[in-house]
Design a protein around this motif. Structure first.
Motif, mmCIF file in Angstrom:
data_model
loop_
_atom_site.group_PDB
_atom_site.id
_atom_site.type_symbol
_atom_site.label_atom_id
_atom_site.label_comp_id
_atom_site.label_asym_id
_atom_site.label_seq_id
_atom_site.Cartn_x
_atom_site.Cartn_y
_atom_site.Cartn_z
ATOM 1 N N LEU A 1 -19.955 6.594 -25.004
ATOM 2 C CA LEU A 1 -19.858 7.679 -26.049
ATOM 3 C C LEU A 1 -20.980 7.296 -27.119
ATOM 4 C CD1 LEU A 1 -16.434 8.875 -26.214
ATOM 5 C CD2 LEU A 1 -18.063 10.112 -25.296
ATOM 6 N N PHE A 2 -20.811 5.899 -27.362
ATOM 7 C CA PHE A 2 -21.712 5.420 -28.746
ATOM 8 C C PHE A 2 -23.105 5.303 -28.209
ATOM 9 C CE2 PHE A 2 -23.013 1.429 -31.095
ATOM 10 C CZ PHE A 2 -23.180 2.005 -32.199
ATOM 11 N N LEU A 3 -23.379 4.657 -27.021
ATOM 12 C CA LEU A 3 -24.722 4.174 -26.741
ATOM 13 C C LEU A 3 -25.384 5.561 -26.159
ATOM 14 C CD1 LEU A 3 -24.026 0.628 -25.660
ATOM 15 C CD2 LEU A 3 -25.314 1.081 -27.548
ATOM 16 N N ASP B 1 -10.642 -2.898 -19.088
ATOM 17 C CA ASP B 1 -10.174 -1.927 -20.242
ATOM 18 C C ASP B 1 -11.334 -0.994 -20.172
ATOM 19 O OD1 ASP B 1 -10.152 -0.791 -22.683
ATOM 20 O OD2 ASP B 1 -10.261 -2.662 -23.923
ATOM 21 N N LYS B 2 -10.861 0.061 -19.730
ATOM 22 C CA LYS B 2 -11.798 1.294 -19.424
ATOM 23 C C LYS B 2 -11.935 2.220 -20.723
ATOM 24 C CE LYS B 2 -9.031 2.991 -16.044
ATOM 25 N NZ LYS B 2 -8.301 1.640 -15.925
ATOM 26 N N LEU B 3 -11.092 2.132 -21.607
ATOM 27 C CA LEU B 3 -11.112 2.760 -22.768
ATOM 28 C C LEU B 3 -12.293 2.209 -23.776
ATOM 29 C CD1 LEU B 3 -7.419 3.287 -24.226
ATOM 30 C CD2 LEU B 3 -9.130 4.946 -23.431
ATOM 31 N N ASN B 4 -12.329 0.998 -23.475
ATOM 32 C CA ASN B 4 -13.650 0.232 -24.171
ATOM 33 C C ASN B 4 -14.983 0.479 -23.615
ATOM 34 O OD1 ASN B 4 -14.843 -1.279 -26.077
ATOM 35 N ND2 ASN B 4 -14.798 -3.240 -24.761
ATOM 36 N N GLY C 1 -14.761 12.225 -12.784
ATOM 37 C CA GLY C 1 -13.885 12.003 -11.647
ATOM 38 C C GLY C 1 -12.441 12.084 -12.146
ATOM 39 N N ALA C 2 -12.293 12.774 -13.506
ATOM 40 C CA ALA C 2 -10.684 13.083 -13.889
ATOM 41 C C ALA C 2 -10.108 11.657 -13.889
ATOM 42 C CB ALA C 2 -9.761 13.815 -13.126
ATOM 43 N N THR C 3 -10.815 10.432 -14.425
ATOM 44 C CA THR C 3 -10.233 9.097 -14.728
ATOM 45 C C THR C 3 -9.345 9.205 -15.873
ATOM 46 O OG1 THR C 3 -12.013 8.148 -13.140
ATOM 47 C CG2 THR C 3 -10.715 6.676 -14.741
ATOM 48 N N ASP C 4 -8.175 8.489 -15.804
ATOM 49 C CA ASP C 4 -7.838 8.299 -17.271
ATOM 50 C C ASP C 4 -7.726 7.091 -17.477
ATOM 51 O OD1 ASP C 4 -5.596 8.024 -19.334
ATOM 52 O OD2 ASP C 4 -4.110 9.231 -18.289
ATOM 53 N N CYS C 5 -8.468 6.816 -18.608
ATOM 54 C CA CYS C 5 -8.798 5.653 -18.918
ATOM 55 C C CYS C 5 -7.842 4.610 -19.768
ATOM 56 C CB CYS C 5 -10.094 5.492 -19.837
ATOM 57 S SG CYS C 5 -11.539 6.257 -19.257
ATOM 58 N N ARG C 6 -6.557 5.293 -19.819
ATOM 59 C CA ARG C 6 -5.449 4.584 -20.564
ATOM 60 C C ARG C 6 -4.846 3.952 -19.179
ATOM 61 N NH1 ARG C 6 -2.332 9.683 -22.687
ATOM 62 N NH2 ARG C 6 -2.708 10.267 -20.466
ATOM 63 N N GLY D 1 -6.715 11.800 -27.913
ATOM 64 C CA GLY D 1 -6.855 12.635 -26.650
ATOM 65 C C GLY D 1 -8.099 12.689 -25.950
ATOM 66 N N LYS D 2 -9.117 11.519 -26.409
ATOM 67 C CA LYS D 2 -10.411 11.768 -25.665
ATOM 68 C C LYS D 2 -10.432 10.659 -24.683
ATOM 69 C CE LYS D 2 -12.707 14.225 -29.263
ATOM 70 N NZ LYS D 2 -13.994 14.061 -30.378
ATOM 71 N N TYR D 3 -9.821 10.523 -23.721
ATOM 72 C CA TYR D 3 -9.468 9.107 -22.571
ATOM 73 C C TYR D 3 -9.898 9.658 -21.406
ATOM 74 C CZ TYR D 3 -5.210 11.939 -22.344
ATOM 75 O OH TYR D 3 -4.200 13.022 -22.230
#
Length: 417
Positions: free
Chosen positions: A293-295, A284-287, A63-68, A57-59
């Motif tokens: 989020l990690f760094l 790959d925008k999810l990556n 700018g309301a970009t859906d990374c999926r 659910g965290k995608y």
């Protein structure tokens, strides 16, 4: 086993003893690998959290970009901001691609050959012979790209402060550069050399610096070495489009699932995105999102790299200690002592590198082929061997360094005899 300690004696006079000791080492049946600069499993585990991100659910990105979904050819805005400092460019002049900066470099060469650059009157392939200058010792993957496309490679001597500028300033179409902690020597280009590269006159208006800053944050000591900003210097000298800057997270997070980075002038970014448009609908925008989020920020990158340093610096130190103890009095043998990066460059007596690599292989130690540090795989003096200490465990690194030292001693004795 006592053979190493006696390296104080004349090497040639100890050939029989060295052969006996080498056979004893070989009898251990070791299987050690010092070939490529791969992160160890412990290093990859530093980024284990990436495998749990971004989470169900965290995608959604800025700018309301859906990374999926498709799109976002240049990469997420927050990712470009995250790495802007590392590549020395404003976020709008950064492109974030998938996991391989080598793929970006390859594509930029191919695009220039097929379409030309934004400064080209015609594609490179229609302008006659294309040649690149290649600092040596250098990176075999750079050389492979040139060889694969029939680009003539001109070796340029690498000095302690960067490539020999007297040779560089006669360049034609391109120059490969690893400006910080260069592969394999660990050389960092001086401010003077970088300034000359930015300002020099070139025969071709569409000359390009392929500025592969792969080890921008990969320090081995407490000193975080900095270099001059090539993009800023090029712009200052009226050569804004000269540099293609590359980097990646391959040795920061997960080597096979990182992010590749390109930075350049506004015109170069526009050029690259136009060339990429037929190739992909987006990365790959999810990556990309999980890396943000990690760094989190630049401080997070540096903190992670300090953890990497804690794991790999002792391995480099072990190799240096073994070489100092066993090889310091052998004529014609020297090695680099890098402050960062992933390699040590070992110079053995002239005509011995291939023999050292062959002896090491017989003894269970796999090394990068001799000659890999030079264009076309041909080291004219047969001297340079690249040592990559990061992947094995520390104990294995020590054993491998001893084995390499054995092989150098035996090869030098054979040569002298």
């Amino acid at each position: 086993m006592t053979g190493f300690a006696a390296s104080n004696s004349p090497v040639a006079g100890r050939l029989s003893e060295l052969r006996q000791n080498y056979e004893a080492f070989k009898a251990r049946g070791l299987k050690l690998n010092l070939t490529r600069g791969k992160p160890s499993a412990a290093q990859l585990e530093l980024s284990e959290e990436l495998l749990r991100l971004p989470g169900a659910g965290k995608y959604m990105a800025e700018g309301a970009t859906d990374c999926r979904n498709y799109g976002g050819l240049q990469g997420l805005a927050e990712v470009r901001r995250l790495f802007a400092g590392m590549v020395g460019a404003p976020a709008e002049q950064v492109v974030v691609a998938n996991n391989s900066s080598l793929a970006l470099m390859h594509d930029c060469v191919a695009y220039a050959l097929l379409k030309g650059t934004c400064d080209s009157a015609a594609p490179w392939s229609r302008q006659g012979e294309v040649a690149f200058l290649c600092p040596v010792p250098g990176y075999d993957r750079h050389f492979k790209i040139c060889e694969d496309y029939g680009i003539r490679m001109i070796p340029v001597a690498m000095r302690e402060d960067g490539p020999d500028m007297e040779e560089v300033e006669a360049s034609i179409k391109g120059l490969w550069c690893m400006p910080k902690y260069s592969n394999p020597t660990g050389t960092t280009y001086s401010e003077a050399v970088i300034g000359r590269l930015a300002a020099m006159k070139t025969a071709a208006a569409d000359f390009r610096l392929f500025w592969d800053n792969a080890y921008a944050v990969h320090h081995l000591t407490g000193e975080r070495v900095e270099i001059a900003n090539m993009l800023e210097l090029c712009a200052r000298h009226g050569q804004a489009n000269r540099a293609f800057v590359f980097a990646s997270t391959s040795k920061i997070t997960l080597a096979g699932a990182g992010l590749a980075l390109f930075a350049g002038s506004k015109e170069n970014v526009k050029w690259l995105l136009a060339r990429m448009t037929p190739r992909t609908i987006g990365p790959d925008k999810l990556n990309q999102l999980r890396h943000v989020l990690f760094l989190k920020n630049e401080a997070g990158i540096l903190e992670l790299m300090d953890q990497h340093r804690a794991l790999i610096a002792p391995k480099f130190q072990k190799v240096l200690e073994v070489f100092e103890a066993k090889l310091s009095r052998v004529p014609g043998v020297s090695w680099t002592r890098p402050k960062g990066g992933y390699f040590i460059s070992l110079e053995v007596p002239k005509g011995c590198a291939r023999r050292v690599v062959a002896l090491a292989m017989e003894a269970g130690i796999e090394l990068t082929p001799a000659g890999a540090t030079h264009p076309y795989g041909k080291d004219p003096e047969d001297r340079t061997i690249r040592i990559a200490p990061t992947f094995p465990e520390l104990a294995e690194v020590g054993q491998a360094a001893e084995g390499v030292a054995f092989c150098v001693l035996l090869s030098a004795a054979e040569k002298a005899a």
